[in-house]
Design a protein around this motif. Structure first.
Motif, PDB file in Angstrom:
ATOM      1  N   LEU A 173       9.293   4.220  -4.308  1.00 20.94           N
ATOM      2  CA  LEU A 173       9.446   4.064  -2.863  1.00 20.94           C
ATOM      3  C   LEU A 173      10.691   4.794  -2.367  1.00 20.94           C
ATOM      4  O   LEU A 173      10.672   5.398  -1.291  1.00 20.94           O
ATOM      5  CB  LEU A 173       9.475   2.581  -2.480  1.00 20.94           C
ATOM      6  CG  LEU A 173       8.132   1.857  -2.637  1.00 20.94           C
ATOM      7  CD1 LEU A 173       8.319   0.363  -2.410  1.00 20.94           C
ATOM      8  CD2 LEU A 173       7.083   2.426  -1.704  1.00 20.94           C
ATOM      9  N   LYS A 174      11.779   4.758  -3.152  1.00 24.42           N
ATOM     10  CA  LYS A 174      12.993   5.508  -2.778  1.00 24.42           C
ATOM     11  C   LYS A 174      12.715   7.012  -2.768  1.00 24.42           C
ATOM     12  O   LYS A 174      13.080   7.718  -1.837  1.00 24.42           O
ATOM     13  CB  LYS A 174      14.136   5.207  -3.750  1.00 24.42           C
ATOM     14  CG  LYS A 174      14.879   3.946  -3.451  1.00 24.42           C
ATOM     15  CD  LYS A 174      16.049   3.799  -4.413  1.00 24.42           C
ATOM     16  CE  LYS A 174      16.687   2.463  -4.237  1.00 24.42           C
ATOM     17  NZ  LYS A 174      18.009   2.527  -3.679  1.00 24.42           N
ATOM     18  N   ILE A 175      12.071   7.492  -3.830  1.00 26.77           N
ATOM     19  CA  ILE A 175      11.754   8.924  -3.924  1.00 26.77           C
ATOM     20  C   ILE A 175      10.857   9.364  -2.772  1.00 26.77           C
ATOM     21  O   ILE A 175      11.047  10.443  -2.209  1.00 26.77           O
ATOM     22  CB  ILE A 175      11.072   9.235  -5.284  1.00 26.77           C
ATOM     23  CG1 ILE A 175      12.090   9.074  -6.426  1.00 26.77           C
ATOM     24  CG2 ILE A 175      10.454  10.620  -5.295  1.00 26.77           C
ATOM     25  CD1 ILE A 175      11.475   9.069  -7.818  1.00 26.77           C
ATOM     26  N   LEU A 176       9.896   8.533  -2.400  1.00 25.44           N
ATOM     27  CA  LEU A 176       8.970   8.853  -1.316  1.00 25.44           C
ATOM     28  C   LEU A 176       9.550   8.556   0.058  1.00 25.44           C
ATOM     29  O   LEU A 176       8.877   8.726   1.074  1.00 25.44           O
ATOM     30  CB  LEU A 176       7.665   8.090  -1.506  1.00 25.44           C
ATOM     31  CG  LEU A 176       6.867   8.448  -2.758  1.00 25.44           C
ATOM     32  CD1 LEU A 176       5.714   7.470  -2.960  1.00 25.44           C
ATOM     33  CD2 LEU A 176       6.369   9.880  -2.682  1.00 25.44           C
ATOM     34  N   ASN A 177      10.812   8.097   0.070  1.00 22.31           N
ATOM     35  CA  ASN A 177      11.507   7.774   1.311  1.00 22.31           C
ATOM     36  C   ASN A 177      10.742   6.707   2.123  1.00 22.31           C
ATOM     37  O   ASN A 177      10.615   6.818   3.339  1.00 22.31           O
ATOM     38  CB  ASN A 177      11.759   9.026   2.144  1.00 22.31           C
ATOM     39  CG  ASN A 177      12.875   8.830   3.134  1.00 22.31           C
ATOM     40  OD1 ASN A 177      13.758   8.014   2.923  1.00 22.31           O
ATOM     41  ND2 ASN A 177      12.826   9.564   4.236  1.00 22.31           N
ATOM     42  N   LYS A 178      10.244   5.706   1.423  1.00 26.06           N
ATOM     43  CA  LYS A 178       9.536   4.591   2.039  1.00 26.06           C
ATOM     44  C   LYS A 178      10.437   3.367   2.038  1.00 26.06           C
ATOM     45  O   LYS A 178      11.333   3.254   1.223  1.00 26.06           O
ATOM     46  CB  LYS A 178       8.234   4.253   1.273  1.00 26.06           C
ATOM     47  CG  LYS A 178       7.264   5.402   1.147  1.00 26.06           C
ATOM     48  CD  LYS A 178       6.540   5.619   2.429  1.00 26.06           C
ATOM     49  CE  LYS A 178       5.468   6.705   2.262  1.00 26.06           C
ATOM     50  NZ  LYS A 178       4.694   6.899   3.435  1.00 26.06           N
ATOM     51  N   ASN A 179      10.169   2.445   2.944  1.00 24.10           N
ATOM     52  CA  ASN A 179      10.923   1.202   2.986  1.00 24.10           C
ATOM     53  C   ASN A 179      10.620   0.404   1.726  1.00 24.10           C
ATOM     54  O   ASN A 179       9.456   0.155   1.407  1.00 24.10           O
ATOM     55  CB  ASN A 179      10.541   0.402   4.240  1.00 24.10           C
ATOM     56  CG  ASN A 179      11.448  -0.757   4.473  1.00 24.10           C
ATOM     57  OD1 ASN A 179      12.243  -1.138   3.613  1.00 24.10           O
ATOM     58  ND2 ASN A 179      11.345  -1.343   5.647  1.00 24.10           N
ATOM     59  N   GLU A 180      11.661  -0.023   1.022  1.00 17.59           N
ATOM     60  CA  GLU A 180      11.490  -0.734  -0.245  1.00 17.59           C
ATOM     61  C   GLU A 180      11.080  -2.184  -0.068  1.00 17.59           C
ATOM     62  O   GLU A 180      10.598  -2.800  -1.012  1.00 17.59           O
ATOM     63  CB  GLU A 180      12.793  -0.677  -1.050  1.00 17.59           C
ATOM     64  CG  GLU A 180      13.231   0.719  -1.382  1.00 17.59           C
ATOM     65  CD  GLU A 180      14.665   0.742  -1.820  1.00 17.59           C
ATOM     66  OE1 GLU A 180      15.169  -0.235  -2.385  1.00 17.59           O
ATOM     67  OE2 GLU A 180      15.311   1.779  -1.596  1.00 17.59           O
ATOM     68  N   THR A 181      11.324  -2.723   1.083  1.00 21.74           N
ATOM     69  CA  THR A 181      10.990  -4.132   1.314  1.00 21.74           C
ATOM     70  C   THR A 181       9.942  -4.257   2.395  1.00 21.74           C
ATOM     71  O   THR A 181       9.811  -3.407   3.279  1.00 21.74           O
ATOM     72  CB  THR A 181      12.240  -4.939   1.713  1.00 21.74           C
ATOM     73  OG1 THR A 181      12.809  -4.358   2.877  1.00 21.74           O
ATOM     74  CG2 THR A 181      13.251  -4.970   0.603  1.00 21.74           C
ATOM     75  N   ILE A 182       9.214  -5.323   2.313  1.00 16.99           N
ATOM     76  CA  ILE A 182       8.166  -5.596   3.295  1.00 16.99           C
ATOM     77  C   ILE A 182       8.693  -6.621   4.258  1.00 16.99           C
ATOM     78  O   ILE A 182       9.317  -7.573   3.905  1.00 16.99           O
ATOM     79  CB  ILE A 182       6.887  -6.094   2.586  1.00 16.99           C
ATOM     80  CG1 ILE A 182       6.356  -4.992   1.682  1.00 16.99           C
ATOM     81  CG2 ILE A 182       5.847  -6.528   3.597  1.00 16.99           C
ATOM     82  CD1 ILE A 182       5.208  -5.403   0.802  1.00 16.99           C
TER      83      ILE A 182
ATOM     84  N   ALA B  29       0.815  -1.222   0.000  1.00 17.85           N
ATOM     85  CA  ALA B  29       0.000   0.000   0.000  1.00 17.85           C
ATOM     86  C   ALA B  29       0.847   1.269   0.000  1.00 17.85           C
ATOM     87  O   ALA B  29       0.335   2.350  -0.281  1.00 17.85           O
ATOM     88  CB  ALA B  29      -0.944   0.003   1.196  1.00 17.85           C
ATOM     89  N   GLU B  30       2.136   1.152   0.295  1.00 22.42           N
ATOM     90  CA  GLU B  30       2.994   2.331   0.261  1.00 22.42           C
ATOM     91  C   GLU B  30       3.477   2.646  -1.155  1.00 22.42           C
ATOM     92  O   GLU B  30       4.013   3.710  -1.400  1.00 22.42           O
ATOM     93  CB  GLU B  30       4.178   2.154   1.210  1.00 22.42           C
ATOM     94  CG  GLU B  30       3.725   2.160   2.658  1.00 22.42           C
ATOM     95  CD  GLU B  30       4.864   2.258   3.643  1.00 22.42           C
ATOM     96  OE1 GLU B  30       5.998   2.546   3.250  1.00 22.42           O
ATOM     97  OE2 GLU B  30       4.588   2.068   4.834  1.00 22.42           O
ATOM     98  N   CYS B  31       3.279   1.734  -2.075  1.00 19.20           N
ATOM     99  CA  CYS B  31       3.657   1.945  -3.474  1.00 19.20           C
ATOM    100  C   CYS B  31       2.487   2.600  -4.206  1.00 19.20           C
ATOM    101  O   CYS B  31       1.401   2.027  -4.280  1.00 19.20           O
ATOM    102  CB  CYS B  31       4.008   0.610  -4.118  1.00 19.20           C
ATOM    103  SG  CYS B  31       4.144   0.708  -5.918  1.00 19.20           S
ATOM    104  N   PRO B  32       2.673   3.809  -4.745  1.00 15.30           N
ATOM    105  CA  PRO B  32       1.562   4.502  -5.426  1.00 15.30           C
ATOM    106  C   PRO B  32       0.974   3.713  -6.594  1.00 15.30           C
ATOM    107  O   PRO B  32      -0.242   3.715  -6.785  1.00 15.30           O
ATOM    108  CB  PRO B  32       2.204   5.805  -5.920  1.00 15.30           C
ATOM    109  CG  PRO B  32       3.420   5.989  -5.088  1.00 15.30           C
ATOM    110  CD  PRO B  32       3.884   4.617  -4.706  1.00 15.30           C
ATOM    111  N   ILE B  33       1.785   3.034  -7.366  1.00 16.25           N
ATOM    112  CA  ILE B  33       1.275   2.260  -8.499  1.00 16.25           C
ATOM    113  C   ILE B  33       0.418   1.108  -8.007  1.00 16.25           C
ATOM    114  O   ILE B  33      -0.692   0.887  -8.501  1.00 16.25           O
ATOM    115  CB  ILE B  33       2.432   1.731  -9.373  1.00 16.25           C
ATOM    116  CG1 ILE B  33       3.164   2.893 -10.034  1.00 16.25           C
ATOM    117  CG2 ILE B  33       1.916   0.759 -10.442  1.00 16.25           C
ATOM    118  CD1 ILE B  33       4.422   2.482 -10.759  1.00 16.25           C
TER     119      ILE B  33
END
Length: 120
Positions: A111-120, A10-14
């Motif tokens: 996810l990198k641009i949004l500064n979110k964790n890339e892995t679950i 859900a953190e991935c906009p796409i």
């Protein structure tokens, strides 16, 4: 009635937009689940050889597990008659299989641009 569960990031906009686009609850019991909120299930998938960071995971009736392009093809078929027609064409299925790795790369970049964790 068949039950379909879609696990996505859900953190991935796409991923989020695609899951919101889906509306197949008329034919199926359809659950859209944020994988980050279901870590015990994600660990179970990993034990079965499915890594959520490699793509969306779909289960059908808690028996069949699909991932990535195969999952997208399957849930797209259930979306509408038009998509059913398009997806049933081998060239469209091949296009989704071809594009899915690119979509995964775009997900990681977003996810990198949004500064979110890339892995679950």
């Amino acid at each position: 009635m068949k039950k379909i569960d879609l696990y996505y990031d859900a953190e991935c906009p796409i991923c989020k937009q695609y899951s919101m686009y889906l509306n197949i609850s008329k034919k199926y019991i359809f659950n859209i689940l944020n994988a980050r909120d279901h870590m015990s299930k994600i660990e179970w998938f990993r034990m079965k050889g499915f890594e959520i960071n490699d793509g969306m995971i779909v289960t059908i009736d808690d028996e069949r597990i699909l991932q990535g392009a195969e999952a997208i093809n399957t849930i797209s078929i259930t979306k509408s008659k038009l998509l059913d027609f398009l997806i049933s064409r081998t060239s469209t299925q091949k296009l989704i299989i071809f594009l899915y790795p690119l979509i995964k790369i775009i997900r990681l970049l977003l996810l990198k641009i949004l500064n979110k964790n890339e892995t679950i």
